[in-house]
Design an enzyme around this catalytic site. Structure first.
Site, PDB file in Angstrom:
ATOM      1  N   CYS A  32      -2.348   8.380   4.076  1.00  8.23           N
ATOM      2  CA  CYS A  32      -2.093   7.755   2.724  1.00  8.23           C
ATOM      3  C   CYS A  32      -3.351   8.572   1.970  1.00  8.23           C
ATOM      4  O   CYS A  32      -3.388   8.420   0.967  1.00  8.23           O
ATOM      5  CB  CYS A  32      -1.986   6.403   2.742  1.00  8.23           C
ATOM      6  SG  CYS A  32      -3.228   5.562   3.767  1.00  8.23           S
TER       7      CYS A  32
ATOM      8  N   GLU B  43       0.857  -1.064   0.102  1.00  4.90           N
ATOM      9  CA  GLU B  43       0.136   0.061   0.057  1.00  4.90           C
ATOM     10  C   GLU B  43       0.908   1.178  -0.014  1.00  4.90           C
ATOM     11  O   GLU B  43       1.592   1.571   1.183  1.00  4.90           O
ATOM     12  CB  GLU B  43      -0.768  -0.144   1.162  1.00  4.90           C
ATOM     13  CG  GLU B  43      -1.981  -1.165   1.066  1.00  4.90           C
ATOM     14  CD  GLU B  43      -2.830  -1.063   0.055  1.00  4.90           C
ATOM     15  OE1 GLU B  43      -3.426  -0.157  -0.305  1.00  4.90           O
ATOM     16  OE2 GLU B  43      -3.182  -2.117  -0.459  1.00  4.90           O
TER      17      GLU B  43
HETATM   18  P1  NAP Z   1       9.209   3.922   3.934  1.00  8.40           P
HETATM   19  O1  NAP Z   1      10.254   4.833   3.893  1.00  8.40           O
HETATM   20  O2  NAP Z   1       9.032   3.202   2.451  1.00  8.40           O
HETATM   21  O3  NAP Z   1       9.438   2.613   4.967  1.00  8.40           O
HETATM   22  C1  NAP Z   1       8.322   1.768   5.325  1.00  8.40           C
HETATM   23  C2  NAP Z   1       9.345   0.547   5.670  1.00  8.40           C
HETATM   24  O4  NAP Z   1       9.980  -0.275   4.610  1.00  8.40           O
HETATM   25  C3  NAP Z   1      10.098   0.778   6.762  1.00  8.40           C
HETATM   26  O5  NAP Z   1      10.145  -0.442   7.589  1.00  8.40           O
HETATM   27  C4  NAP Z   1      11.430   0.904   6.010  1.00  8.40           C
HETATM   28  O6  NAP Z   1      12.642   0.793   6.884  1.00  8.40           O
HETATM   29  C5  NAP Z   1      11.289  -0.301   5.117  1.00  8.40           C
HETATM   30  N1  NAP Z   1      11.797   0.183   3.706  1.00  8.40           N
HETATM   31  C6  NAP Z   1      11.926   1.246   2.901  1.00  8.40           C
HETATM   32  N2  NAP Z   1      12.585   1.161   1.802  1.00  8.40           N
HETATM   33  C7  NAP Z   1      13.289  -0.023   1.865  1.00  8.40           C
HETATM   34  C8  NAP Z   1      14.385  -0.465   1.204  1.00  8.40           C
HETATM   35  N3  NAP Z   1      14.714   0.042  -0.024  1.00  8.40           N
HETATM   36  N4  NAP Z   1      14.773  -1.658   1.551  1.00  8.40           N
HETATM   37  C9  NAP Z   1      14.582  -2.215   2.644  1.00  8.40           C
HETATM   38  N5  NAP Z   1      13.469  -1.811   3.571  1.00  8.40           N
HETATM   39  C10 NAP Z   1      13.046  -0.469   3.265  1.00  8.40           C
HETATM   40  O7  NAP Z   1       7.928   4.588   4.333  1.00  8.40           O
HETATM   41  P2  NAP Z   1       7.465   5.796   5.618  1.00  8.40           P
HETATM   42  O8  NAP Z   1       8.215   6.673   5.384  1.00  8.40           O
HETATM   43  O9  NAP Z   1       7.455   4.840   6.577  1.00  8.40           O
HETATM   44  O10 NAP Z   1       5.990   6.052   5.335  1.00  8.40           O
HETATM   45  C11 NAP Z   1       5.547   7.286   4.536  1.00  8.40           C
HETATM   46  C12 NAP Z   1       4.926   6.743   3.260  1.00  8.40           C
HETATM   47  O11 NAP Z   1       3.950   5.632   3.461  1.00  8.40           O
HETATM   48  C13 NAP Z   1       4.176   7.942   2.598  1.00  8.40           C
HETATM   49  O12 NAP Z   1       4.557   7.725   1.186  1.00  8.40           O
HETATM   50  C14 NAP Z   1       2.649   7.487   2.744  1.00  8.40           C
HETATM   51  O13 NAP Z   1       1.756   7.793   1.733  1.00  8.40           O
HETATM   52  C15 NAP Z   1       2.723   6.039   2.650  1.00  8.40           C
HETATM   53  N6  NAP Z   1       1.858   5.204   3.401  1.00  8.40           N
HETATM   54  C16 NAP Z   1       0.910   4.549   2.699  1.00  8.40           C
HETATM   55  C17 NAP Z   1      -0.122   4.012   3.363  1.00  8.40           C
HETATM   56  C18 NAP Z   1      -1.211   3.261   2.788  1.00  8.40           C
HETATM   57  O14 NAP Z   1      -2.115   2.533   3.443  1.00  8.40           O
HETATM   58  N7  NAP Z   1      -1.287   3.210   1.300  1.00  8.40           N
HETATM   59  C19 NAP Z   1      -0.518   4.367   4.640  1.00  8.40           C
HETATM   60  C20 NAP Z   1       0.479   4.947   5.376  1.00  8.40           C
HETATM   61  C21 NAP Z   1       1.490   5.531   4.599  1.00  8.40           C
HETATM   62  P3  NAP Z   1      13.236   1.523   7.986  1.00  8.40           P
HETATM   63  O15 NAP Z   1      12.377   1.627   9.318  1.00  8.40           O
HETATM   64  O16 NAP Z   1      14.312   1.046   8.232  1.00  8.40           O
HETATM   65  O17 NAP Z   1      13.174   2.853   7.328  1.00  8.40           O
END
Ligand code: NAP
Length: 503
Positions: free
Chosen positions: A300, A263
């Protein structure tokens, strides 16, 4: 603080320390050290999950329902401590976290009652036709079976409802799949206390300890090791487009590719049709400002873009600006998210033809709202203007006429939601927009705001890419359990060998 995290990982029933640590970055209150995850721990957790599957994957629906309810009880028993550490780590207000706790436990209990009913198993039966010519038909039955161990990446912005014991975990456990959670680095202490609640439920019910593990992050190879582990059979992810896409690609490149239910981001466009704008544009603008700034815009489903006729845009922009200017700075979830918000603001501000309606200063971990305006022509010609800015930023896209509004609708990528504000006299234009919006979004709303996602049977929280990586799925509501099941047919199978739910 009444709860002090020990910082360890929960791997198959044991709390484990590792050599290195990372420090939490709370919005306020004390910072703690957490042990950094390792690939070796991922391997241990995945192997334990596979071992647990041989009992948990074949448990009764009643056993799993009791487990989900026990987790909900254990979370409630730790309620105050969860709110305390959750507010400290995320900066979200206590009331919001209390509400989210209720949503988390409500979701666990809803899934328990849903699997008790059994409809989700989609049982089908084609009876044998031994006398059918030219070929007899065998007896064929179908039922949905759990896929195996599931990896879960929780959301930064829902430290409870979409994290350690959140929607993905609840859905996988309901389906009969053991879970390995990769803890979110934005709220490791909240993750730990919720993992303690799940662990207590496992011990009370005497389940295999491999049914749930939590590995704290701190290193990227924990996440990549998890999605590429051969024993992991599906992934639930909530986060950014960049992170989700990187992990999705890894899942697709595995020798045995697995489904990745990501998501991701969305701008959730809102179309304000002429009659509605004329009759109640002021109320819509105020409602939009409220939805945009809720939780510092870190949803989101935040409606980042409003589409309106150029002739009606001045009044709408002015009301929205006045309403937004009443919102002061709000603390964001992490320094990284705050800095990405400022980058997003700069990206929008630099767009050709973009006009500032409202700017302010936004420093450190605080967010203040921004409002911009651009014509449809400039918006359509610049893809960067259609990308999500995670935070309280609004962009008004102005159209010359109904035809251009439809062109704008067609230009959007996949969305979690799309909203129509319309009155009776707008029905014809609404009818022309609907076939477009329904192709673009997982949820289409009328006369409302998309923030606030109901957890229920009919909810879809998903949509075409990039809103999600799997348009056939939802991460909210009871239909989300389906992601972790696969259909199996049983042909001429003796009763005694059929899964219990098919006998
Ligand atoms: P994120 O940076 O993508 O991180 C999400 C998770 O994935 C974290 O556990 C992160 O690890 C891990 N991760 C990210 N990139 C990775 C990679 N290249 N390799 C391995 N692990 C990786 O997102 P965020 O900053 O937490 O959240 C903000 C975003 O989430 C916004 O864009 C928002 O729109 C989206 N969001 C979507 C929804 C939905 O339901 N669609 C809901 C809420 C938020 P680390 O913890 O180590 O960084």
């Amino acid at each position: 603080m009444s709860f002090k995290p020990h910082g360890k990982h929960l791997v198959a029933g044991e709390w484990v320390a590792t050599d290195a640590t990372f420090r939490s970055e709370p919005a306020h209150g004390e910072a703690y050290d957490f042990f950094t995850g390792t690939v070796e721990l991922v391997n241990r957790a995945a192997e334990a999950a596979e071992e647990a599957f041989w009992s948990y994957g074949y448990s009764t629906r009643e056993q799993r329902a009791a487990f989900l309810e026990a987790i909900a009880d254990e979370i409630e028993a730790r309620g105050e401590a969860i709110t305390e550490i959750g507010t400290s780590e995320t900066g979200l207000p206590a009331g919001r976290l209390e509400g989210e706790r209720g949503r988390t436990t409500g979701q666990l209990r809803l899934f328990a009652s849903h699997i008790r009913k059994g409809d989700y198993l989609d049982r089908r039966h084609d009876e044998a036709l031994p006398n059918r010519k030219p070929l007899a038909r065998p007896d064929i039955r179908l039922i949905e079976r759990p896929v195996g161990p599931v990896a879960v990446f929780g959301a930064s912005n829902f430290p409870l409802a979409f994290s350690t014991a959140g929607g993905d975990t609840a859905a996988a456990l309901a389906a009969g799949c053991p879970v390995v959670v990769k803890g979110h680095s934005a709220h490791p202490g909240t993750g730990e206390i919720v993992a303690r609640a799940i662990h207590a439920a496992i011990v009370t019910l005497g389940l295999h300890p491999g049914v749930f593990s939590l590995i704290q992050g701190g290193r990227r190879d924990v996440g990549t090791g998890l999605v590429t582990h051969p024993l992991i059979k599906a992934v639930g992810f909530t986060g950014s487009l960049a992170g989700g896409r990187a992990l999705f690609d890894l899942c697709a490149k595995r020798p045995e590719p697995i489904p990745f239910f990501g998501e991701l981001g969305s701008v959730n466009p809102m179309f304000i049709l002429p009659e509605a704008a004329g009759a109640r544009g002021e109320a819509i603008a105020k409602g939009w400002a409220g939805s945009l700034t809720m939780g510092a815009g870190q949803f989101c489903t935040n409606p980042g873009i409003a589409v309106i006729l150029e002739a009606q845009a001045d009044a709408f922009a002015e009301t929205a600006r006045a309403a937004l200017s009443e919102t002061g700075p709000q603390v964001m979830l992490t320094d990284g998210i705050a800095s990405a918000y400022r980058d997003g603001r700069d990206r929008i501000a630099a767009g050709s033809g973009v006009r500032e309606v409202m700017t302010s200063t936004c420093d450190l971990r605080n967010a203040t709202p921004y409002l911009f305006r651009v014509s449809a022509k400039d918006w359509i010609s610049n893809h960067a203007l259609s990308e999500e800015v995670f935070g309280p930023l609004g962009l008004i896209v102005t159209v010359e006429d109904a035809g251009e509004m439809i062109e704008v609708a067609k230009s959007f990528e996949g969305q979690l939601t799309a909203t129509l504000h319309l009155d009776e006299a707008d029905t014809e234009l609404g009818r022309r927009l609907m076939p477009v919006l329904e192709r673009k979004a997982g949820r289409v709303l009328a006369n409302g705001y998309p923030t606030g996602v109901e957890v229920c049977d009919a909810m879809v929280h998903g949509g075409p890419y990039p809103a999600s990586t799997n348009f056939g799925a939802t991460s909210v509501g009871t239909l989300s359990i389906r992601r972790f099941l696969r259909p199996v047919s049983y042909q001429n199978m003796p009763q005694d060998l059929l899964p219990e739910d098919l006998r």
